[in-house]
Design a protein around this motif. Sequence first.
Motif, mmCIF file in Angstrom:
data_model
loop_
_atom_site.group_PDB
_atom_site.id
_atom_site.type_symbol
_atom_site.label_atom_id
_atom_site.label_comp_id
_atom_site.label_asym_id
_atom_site.label_seq_id
_atom_site.Cartn_x
_atom_site.Cartn_y
_atom_site.Cartn_z
ATOM 1 N N ALA A 136 -2.990 29.101 6.746
ATOM 2 C CA ALA A 136 -3.283 27.912 5.855
ATOM 3 C C ALA A 136 -4.469 27.891 5.552
ATOM 4 N N ASP A 137 -5.612 28.376 5.435
ATOM 5 C CA ASP A 137 -6.907 28.430 4.681
ATOM 6 C C ASP A 137 -5.501 28.938 2.453
ATOM 7 N N LEU A 138 -5.240 29.845 3.012
ATOM 8 C CA LEU A 138 -4.454 30.154 1.400
ATOM 9 C C LEU A 138 -3.105 29.137 0.931
ATOM 10 N N THR A 139 -3.079 28.592 2.171
ATOM 11 C CA THR A 139 -1.779 27.237 1.912
ATOM 12 C C THR A 139 -2.542 26.533 1.311
ATOM 13 N N GLU A 140 -3.777 25.555 1.263
ATOM 14 C CA GLU A 140 -4.758 25.034 0.927
ATOM 15 C C GLU A 140 -5.578 25.938 -0.965
ATOM 16 N N ARG A 197 -2.729 35.406 16.585
ATOM 17 C CA ARG A 197 -2.009 34.792 16.223
ATOM 18 C C ARG A 197 -2.932 33.539 15.303
ATOM 19 N N SER A 198 -3.352 33.105 15.926
ATOM 20 C CA SER A 198 -5.184 31.652 15.810
ATOM 21 C C SER A 198 -4.959 32.043 14.126
ATOM 22 N N ILE A 199 -5.933 33.645 14.105
ATOM 23 C CA ILE A 199 -6.550 33.445 13.244
ATOM 24 C C ILE A 199 -5.987 33.806 11.503
ATOM 25 N N ALA A 200 -4.510 35.553 12.071
ATOM 26 C CA ALA A 200 -3.116 34.141 11.635
ATOM 27 C C ALA A 200 -3.207 33.579 10.329
ATOM 28 N N LEU A 201 -2.363 32.885 11.036
ATOM 29 C CA LEU A 201 -2.226 31.524 11.193
ATOM 30 C C LEU A 201 -3.707 30.905 10.574
ATOM 31 N N LYS A 202 -4.528 30.559 10.354
ATOM 32 C CA LYS A 202 -5.838 30.069 10.160
ATOM 33 C C LYS A 202 -4.965 30.513 8.844
#
Length: 184
Positions: free
Chosen positions: A165-169, A157-162
């Motif tokens: 976040a990277d895609l959003t940025e 889950r942490s990897i998916a959220l990261k």
Amino acid sequence: MKFTKSKLGNLADFTTGILLPRIKDPIDEKPSQRMIYNPLSRSVRYIHGDSELPLITTDQIGISMLQREAYLVEKKAFVDEQILTANFTAVTLDSRVKQSYFVWWFNHSIEAQRQLEALGQLGRRVILKDLREMTISIPNLSLQHDIGELYVLSQKRSIALKRKADLTEEQALQFIRQHMMEEG
């Protein structure tokens, strides 16, 4: 809850890797069926040749001797062998210890962290003797399973959220660049 305590040396076999300069086969980024095991690297390096080299397999744990972190070894698509280098040690656990529990214990338990801190400066490599002497508290297999599964799910889950976040940025920066280009 009853825990048994044991030295890692009584519960696991350890295999050390080879120094990279000692590998005689060519190494590059061109895919082959043999890759260098390194869960810390974003780039993958492959070995082209058939020299006999130490391996790490999915039924083992990888420990970064410098980072002092343990990793589940994942199967890689189109790769038959993952070559173990000197930066890592392969750990084959006794049936009394589940892999995912061990990785959680080594990376996050207060018990393991205190022992690792006591080994000296953080920049110092862990040595096999240190690993063998560490003491682990072992709950029953059912609790190990539950702890390990929760840990693995939280990591995924942490990897998916990261990634999200990277895609959003990345999208935000792209929008800003486009918007500024229109005004400029």
